[in-house]
Write a protein that holds these residues in place. Structure first.
Motif, PDB file in Angstrom:
ATOM      1  N   GLU A  37     -13.038  15.375-159.474  1.00 54.43           N
ATOM      2  CA  GLU A  37     -14.236  15.982-158.922  1.00 54.43           C
ATOM      3  C   GLU A  37     -14.493  17.356-159.515  1.00 54.43           C
ATOM      4  OE1 GLU A  37     -17.637  15.921-157.084  1.00 54.43           O
ATOM      5  OE2 GLU A  37     -16.245  14.281-156.779  1.00 54.43           O
ATOM      6  N   PRO A  38     -15.323  17.436-160.562  1.00 52.71           N
ATOM      7  CA  PRO A  38     -15.678  18.757-161.092  1.00 52.71           C
ATOM      8  C   PRO A  38     -16.590  19.464-160.094  1.00 52.71           C
ATOM      9  CG  PRO A  38     -16.926  17.046-162.195  1.00 52.71           C
ATOM     10  CD  PRO A  38     -15.969  16.355-161.265  1.00 52.71           C
ATOM     11  N   ASN A  39     -16.074  20.499-159.433  1.00 54.56           N
ATOM     12  CA  ASN A  39     -16.867  21.087-158.360  1.00 54.56           C
ATOM     13  C   ASN A  39     -17.023  22.599-158.431  1.00 54.56           C
ATOM     14  OD1 ASN A  39     -14.318  21.810-157.578  1.00 54.56           O
ATOM     15  ND2 ASN A  39     -14.240  20.434-155.830  1.00 54.56           N
ATOM     16  N   CYS A  40     -16.860  23.193-159.595  1.00 55.37           N
ATOM     17  CA  CYS A  40     -17.142  24.635-159.728  1.00 55.37           C
ATOM     18  C   CYS A  40     -18.578  24.926-159.337  1.00 55.37           C
ATOM     19  CB  CYS A  40     -16.897  25.106-161.158  1.00 55.37           C
ATOM     20  SG  CYS A  40     -15.162  25.288-161.584  1.00 55.37           S
ATOM     21  N   ASN A  41     -19.457  23.986-159.586  1.00 53.77           N
ATOM     22  CA  ASN A  41     -20.869  24.215-159.298  1.00 53.77           C
ATOM     23  C   ASN A  41     -21.162  24.301-157.802  1.00 53.77           C
ATOM     24  OD1 ASN A  41     -23.391  24.771-160.514  1.00 53.77           O
ATOM     25  ND2 ASN A  41     -24.108  22.785-159.802  1.00 53.77           N
ATOM     26  N   LEU A  42     -20.251  23.852-156.952  1.00 52.92           N
ATOM     27  CA  LEU A  42     -20.437  24.042-155.511  1.00 52.92           C
ATOM     28  C   LEU A  42     -20.498  25.528-155.186  1.00 52.92           C
ATOM     29  CD1 LEU A  42     -18.014  21.369-153.992  1.00 52.92           C
ATOM     30  CD2 LEU A  42     -20.507  21.264-154.156  1.00 52.92           C
ATOM     31  N   PHE A  43     -19.736  26.336-155.939  1.00 55.24           N
ATOM     32  CA  PHE A  43     -19.738  27.784-155.743  1.00 55.24           C
ATOM     33  C   PHE A  43     -20.889  28.459-156.482  1.00 55.24           C
ATOM     34  CE2 PHE A  43     -15.310  26.529-155.155  1.00 55.24           C
ATOM     35  CZ  PHE A  43     -15.021  27.139-153.949  1.00 55.24           C
ATOM     36  N   LEU A  44     -21.315  27.866-157.595  1.00 50.25           N
ATOM     37  CA  LEU A  44     -22.332  28.496-158.436  1.00 50.25           C
ATOM     38  C   LEU A  44     -23.753  28.087-158.071  1.00 50.25           C
ATOM     39  CD1 LEU A  44     -20.424  28.068-161.811  1.00 50.25           C
ATOM     40  CD2 LEU A  44     -20.671  30.175-160.482  1.00 50.25           C
ATOM     41  N   GLY A  45     -23.942  26.834-157.656  1.00 53.63           N
ATOM     42  CA  GLY A  45     -25.251  26.359-157.213  1.00 53.63           C
ATOM     43  C   GLY A  45     -26.301  26.213-158.290  1.00 53.63           C
ATOM     44  N   ILE A 131     -20.283  24.275-168.012  1.00 48.24           N
ATOM     45  CA  ILE A 131     -20.314  22.886-168.439  1.00 48.24           C
ATOM     46  C   ILE A 131     -19.447  22.070-167.501  1.00 48.24           C
ATOM     47  CG2 ILE A 131     -19.740  21.275-170.297  1.00 48.24           C
ATOM     48  CD1 ILE A 131     -20.219  23.649-172.232  1.00 48.24           C
ATOM     49  N   SER A 132     -19.960  20.937-167.072  1.00 50.20           N
ATOM     50  CA  SER A 132     -19.258  20.066-166.144  1.00 50.20           C
ATOM     51  C   SER A 132     -19.176  18.668-166.751  1.00 50.20           C
ATOM     52  CB  SER A 132     -20.031  20.008-164.826  1.00 50.20           C
ATOM     53  OG  SER A 132     -19.517  19.025-163.976  1.00 50.20           O
ATOM     54  N   VAL A 133     -18.086  17.977-166.497  1.00 51.11           N
ATOM     55  CA  VAL A 133     -17.936  16.598-166.961  1.00 51.11           C
ATOM     56  C   VAL A 133     -17.791  15.704-165.749  1.00 51.11           C
ATOM     57  CG1 VAL A 133     -16.573  14.996-168.330  1.00 51.11           C
ATOM     58  CG2 VAL A 133     -16.719  17.366-169.017  1.00 51.11           C
ATOM     59  N   ARG A 134     -18.660  14.728-165.631  1.00 50.99           N
ATOM     60  CA  ARG A 134     -18.568  13.738-164.559  1.00 50.99           C
ATOM     61  C   ARG A 134     -18.062  12.445-165.200  1.00 50.99           C
ATOM     62  NH1 ARG A 134     -18.224  13.674-159.396  1.00 50.99           N
ATOM     63  NH2 ARG A 134     -19.825  15.247-159.318  1.00 50.99           N
ATOM     64  N   TYR A 135     -16.890  12.013-164.774  1.00 53.11           N
ATOM     65  CA  TYR A 135     -16.287  10.813-165.350  1.00 53.11           C
ATOM     66  C   TYR A 135     -16.754   9.562-164.628  1.00 53.11           C
ATOM     67  CZ  TYR A 135     -13.163  14.003-167.698  1.00 53.11           C
ATOM     68  OH  TYR A 135     -12.668  14.991-168.472  1.00 53.11           O
ATOM     69  N   SER A 136     -16.796   8.460-165.382  1.00 46.02           N
ATOM     70  CA  SER A 136     -17.092   7.175-164.781  1.00 46.02           C
ATOM     71  C   SER A 136     -15.928   6.786-163.877  1.00 46.02           C
ATOM     72  CB  SER A 136     -17.262   6.104-165.866  1.00 46.02           C
ATOM     73  OG  SER A 136     -18.284   6.469-166.749  1.00 46.02           O
ATOM     74  N   GLU A 137     -16.224   5.993-162.875  1.00 43.64           N
ATOM     75  CA  GLU A 137     -15.162   5.544-161.985  1.00 43.64           C
ATOM     76  C   GLU A 137     -14.252   4.554-162.705  1.00 43.64           C
ATOM     77  OE1 GLU A 137     -16.383   4.251-158.117  1.00 43.64           O
ATOM     78  OE2 GLU A 137     -18.110   5.593-158.174  1.00 43.64           O
ATOM     79  N   HIS A 138     -13.040   4.461-162.237  1.00 44.15           N
ATOM     80  CA  HIS A 138     -12.060   3.482-162.713  1.00 44.15           C
ATOM     81  C   HIS A 138     -11.696   3.633-164.186  1.00 44.15           C
ATOM     82  CE1 HIS A 138     -12.864   1.762-158.856  1.00 44.15           C
ATOM     83  NE2 HIS A 138     -14.102   1.474-159.182  1.00 44.15           N
ATOM     84  N   ARG A 139     -11.636   4.859-164.655  1.00 48.69           N
ATOM     85  CA  ARG A 139     -11.198   5.091-166.028  1.00 48.69           C
ATOM     86  C   ARG A 139      -9.816   5.706-165.989  1.00 48.69           C
ATOM     87  NH1 ARG A 139     -12.553   2.925-170.566  1.00 48.69           N
ATOM     88  NH2 ARG A 139     -11.544   4.653-171.514  1.00 48.69           N
ATOM     89  N   GLU A 140      -8.928   5.201-166.802  1.00 43.47           N
ATOM     90  CA  GLU A 140      -7.589   5.766-166.921  1.00 43.47           C
ATOM     91  C   GLU A 140      -7.547   6.823-168.013  1.00 43.47           C
ATOM     92  OE1 GLU A 140      -5.075   5.056-164.868  1.00 43.47           O
ATOM     93  OE2 GLU A 140      -6.397   3.697-163.791  1.00 43.47           O
TER      94      GLU A 140
END
Length: 155
Positions: A37-45, A131-140
């Motif tokens: 969960e890339p969530n730095c943006n929760l603080f930055l908005g 920069i944020s990276v959102r990964y696809s689910e179920h990736r190893e």
């Protein structure tokens, strides 16, 4: 100067430290590559805009050309290919995209096809860059997205 904040343990304050360092310093590039969960943006908005989809090249085996030599399955250290008596099974979610399987195939029966593993997003509003990276689910395998960010500038 490069500063990396990493840990295998959740809840230790990595995001809090990273965001506060980025806000305190000048000319900063904050890369949020948290696999779950890339969530730095929760603080930055910030509003994030997609920059690029990141792909991993995964093997696609042509059964008409495959001689069942098993070289590909023997080569793969991530068990993305499994040799059965009458066919080779492929597990794309385990593939790390090294391409070794196609190199060791004497029949040329393996073609590497791109499979999306995540999306790189960035903020256009910050004077530095986020920069944020959102990964696809179920990736190893998540290394490809991190390698892509490290090798290119999104400033």
């Amino acid at each position: 100067m490069r500063i990396a904040i990493a840990s295998g343990k959740g809840g230790t304050g990595k995001t809090t430290v990273a965001v506060n360092l980025a806000l305190a310093l000048e000319d900063v590039q904050l890369l949020d590559c948290d696999v779950e969960e890339p969530n730095c943006n929760l603080f930055l908005g910030f509003e994030l805009e997609p920059v690029e989809e990141v792909n991993c090249l995964v093997p696609e085996i042509d059964p008409d050309r495959c001689t069942l030599c098993r070289n590909c399955a023997s080569f793969c250290k991530y068990n993305a290919l499994v040799s059965l008596p009458k066919k080779i099974l492929s597990f794309p979610s385990l593939c790390h995209g090294c391409g070794g399987c196609s190199l060791v195939c004497p029949a040329g029966a393996i073609e590497e096809k791109p499979e999306p593993i995540g999306v790189i997003k960035k903020s256009a509003l910050w004077i530095s860059s986020y920069i944020s990276v959102r990964y696809s689910e179920h990736r190893e395998s998540h290394g490809n997205a991190c390698n892509k960010i490290a090798s290119e500038s999104y400033r």
